[in-house]
Design an enzyme around this catalytic site. Structure first.
Site, mmCIF file in Angstrom:
data_model
loop_
_atom_site.group_PDB
_atom_site.id
_atom_site.type_symbol
_atom_site.label_atom_id
_atom_site.label_comp_id
_atom_site.label_asym_id
_atom_site.label_seq_id
_atom_site.Cartn_x
_atom_site.Cartn_y
_atom_site.Cartn_z
ATOM 1 C CD GLU A 319 -3.387 -0.043 1.951
ATOM 2 O OE1 GLU A 319 -3.032 0.388 3.064
ATOM 3 O OE2 GLU A 319 -4.564 -0.290 1.678
ATOM 4 C CG HIS A 340 7.183 -29.456 1.405
ATOM 5 N ND1 HIS A 340 7.630 -30.727 1.145
ATOM 6 C CD2 HIS A 340 7.926 -28.995 2.446
ATOM 7 C CE1 HIS A 340 8.600 -31.034 2.005
ATOM 8 N NE2 HIS A 340 8.800 -30.000 2.809
ATOM 9 C CE LYS A 457 -11.594 2.622 1.806
ATOM 10 N NZ LYS A 457 -10.954 3.589 2.697
HETATM 11 O O1 PA5 Z 1 -3.120 1.752 5.788
HETATM 12 C C1 PA5 Z 1 -4.232 2.201 5.742
HETATM 13 O O2 PA5 Z 1 -4.484 3.394 5.960
HETATM 14 C C2 PA5 Z 1 -5.419 1.307 5.459
HETATM 15 O O3 PA5 Z 1 -5.028 -0.018 5.272
HETATM 16 C C3 PA5 Z 1 -6.411 1.364 6.595
HETATM 17 O O4 PA5 Z 1 -5.795 0.920 7.770
HETATM 18 C C4 PA5 Z 1 -7.661 0.556 6.319
HETATM 19 O O5 PA5 Z 1 -8.209 0.931 5.098
HETATM 20 C C5 PA5 Z 1 -8.676 0.763 7.427
HETATM 21 O O6 PA5 Z 1 -8.979 2.113 7.575
HETATM 22 P P1 PA5 Z 1 -9.726 2.690 8.832
HETATM 23 O O7 PA5 Z 1 -8.879 2.454 10.035
HETATM 24 O O8 PA5 Z 1 -9.892 4.128 8.549
HETATM 25 O O9 PA5 Z 1 -11.033 1.961 8.961
#
Ligand code: PA5
Length: 468
Positions: A319, A340, A457
């Protein structure tokens, strides 16, 4: 003094030109300076210029700030609240997704009994069982957990049936978590009584300063809400209340975790390239990707305890740097299991991967040994291994695998933990978060934010909430 974590890339030396390593030094120093300047900028509270937004470098100093009580006694309050919750429940449901879930999963798997949930309360030393939800949209799992918690023979009068919720969302608006919170909140209210004190006190929201979850928590009057600070992004938040609070409920030593992280930050700041686990890791990975095309980063864990840590890192790297059609591809493997399944490809497939082992060295003392059997039963030939324990066998597997890769000119490096405990895990979390930030600055990609995730989203929102 606690023995620190080591990063040993020596097996990669022959694949990296010395001139490339020394040539990278100014750029990597500049990247370190930039990451530290990000911290200073955040702490000064000034305006973050648009090209640096979002800026989530707050994780870097947070461990030392918490330990030094620069955040007031947040740590003490968090520990006290966690201890109260632990006394009152035997099952803890943690709702969250991505960075709001994966760090805890890593901590739980690395540091708690592998069969924690199957143990009696006494064997768990009073720590509740742990369940994860709100991290997907899976009807079977949600229904099964709900019936486990609230089935007809369950009663709040039985200590073993009592349960509570920690709901975690920084934005407060993530659909998966929000839906799960509504579902399990309703179940909790039915279980304890809609207007009962328990239905309020056994819900702990952990969220940002603003957002729908914050508003809901205020409206519903939950007495204890813990913050996720501005300037700390989701996948960098494991050492905020996000990971610390539920870890404390489970009895994990969160101060040791923070100390490990804080010590790692200190090394990152002060040690030169060549003696700095963060910079050395970034330089090794970067040069092998740039000069040898090794764009797949295999995190090779040994034994079962670090798989969830690997998933946490997969998310962090993917990410953070998977942007602008660039960025390495992370892949966690668990050995010897995956030897394996994927071993063939690592040994003889495309030359596109760097394998980084995480090993515990010296191996921990083992409890399970190969039993000795009468000679006439030794048809499997294992009597020659009798009294060898699992860590000894695993050590042979690690050495044998590394040798096989070296013989085939497949680069490997090692992250060496002197023990698998909270301190070492704190070091490891912080090392890889810092490395991700440094690599982002080195290659000119903002490691913070995840603009690409918005597309799904928004589409999902349009499908679920069509405008009239
Ligand atoms: O790294 C990030 O920001 C994302 O992976 C969030 O942690 C994830 O989308 C969850 O978001 P939130 O804590 O706002 O629900």
């Amino acid at each position: 003094m606690t023995t620190p974590l080591r990063y040993d890339p020596s097996a990669c030396d022959k694949y990296i030109e010395l001139s490339a390593w020394t040539g990278l030094e100014p750029a990597i120093e500049a990247a370190r300076a930039e990451v530290l300047a990000d911290v200073a900028l955040l702490e000064a509270g000034g305006r973050v210029p648009p090209h640096r937004q979002p800026l989530d470098a707050g994780f870097i100093r947070l461990p030392e700030r918490l330990l030094a009580r620069e955040e007031g006694d947040l740590l003490g309050r968090l520990e006290a609240s966690a201890a109260r919750l632990r006394e009152r429940i035997d099952r803890l449901v943690v709702l969250g997704i991505g960075g709001s879930s994966m760090g805890l999963r890593a901590l739980f798997q690395a540091l708690c009994d592998p069969y924690h949930n199957e143990r009696s309360r006494a064997e768990r030393q009073g720590m509740p069982r742990l369940y994860f939800e709100g991290n997907n949209l899976d009807d079977d799992c949600a229904a099964s957990l709900r019936s486990l918690l609230t089935g007809p023979d369950r009663s709040p009068a039985n200590a073993a049936d009592r349960w509570g919720i920690v709901v975690i969302s920084k934005s407060g608006g993530t659909l998966e978590t929000a839906v799960a919170f509504r579902v399990f909140r309703q179940a909790l209210e039915q279980f304890y009584g809609a207007n009962s004190e328990e239905a309020r006190q056994l819900v702990i929201p952990i969220t940002g300063e603003r957002g729908k979850l914050r508003d809901l928590a205020r409206k519903l009057g939950y007495p204890e809400v813990f913050p996720i600070p501005e300037g700390v992004g989701g996948r960098f938040s494991v050492l905020t209340a996000v990971g610390l609070y539920p870890a404390a409920v489970l009895g994990i030593d969160i101060r040791a975790l923070l100390q490990g992280a804080s010590d790692m930050t200190h090394r990152f700041r002060s040690a030169p390239l060549g003696e700095n686990p963060v910079l050395d890791y970034v330089a090794t990975c970067h040069l092998l990707e740039r000069d040898r095309g090794l764009s797949i980063r295999v995190l090779s864990t040994w034994g079962n305890r670090l798989e969830a840590f690997g998933w946490w890192y997969d998310q962090l790297l993917a990410e953070s740097l998977g942007k602008e059609e660039r960025g390495p591809t992370p892949l966690t493997i668990v050995n010897t299991r995956d030897l394996h399944s994927r071993g063939q490809q690592h040994q003889e497939g495309k030359r596109d991967r760097l394998i980084t082992n995480i090993v515990v060295d010296p191996p921990p003392p083992g409890e399970v040994e190969v039993p000795l059997v009468p000679p006439e039963e030794d048809l499997d030939g294992l009597n020659r291994l009798s009294r060898r324990d699992y860590p000894g066998l695993l050590a042979a597997a690690i050495a044998g695998t590394n040798q096989a890769y070296a013989d085939a000119d497949r680069p490997t490096a090692d992250i060496v933990l002197p023990r698998l405990d909270a301190y070492a895990l704190g070091e490891l979390f912080q090392m890889l978060m810092l490395a991700t930030a440094v690599e982002g600055r080195l290659i000119g990609i903002n490691p913070y934010g995840q603009p690409g995730v918005e597309a799904y989203k928004q589409n999902m929102g349009r499908i679920l909430f069509p405008s009239p």
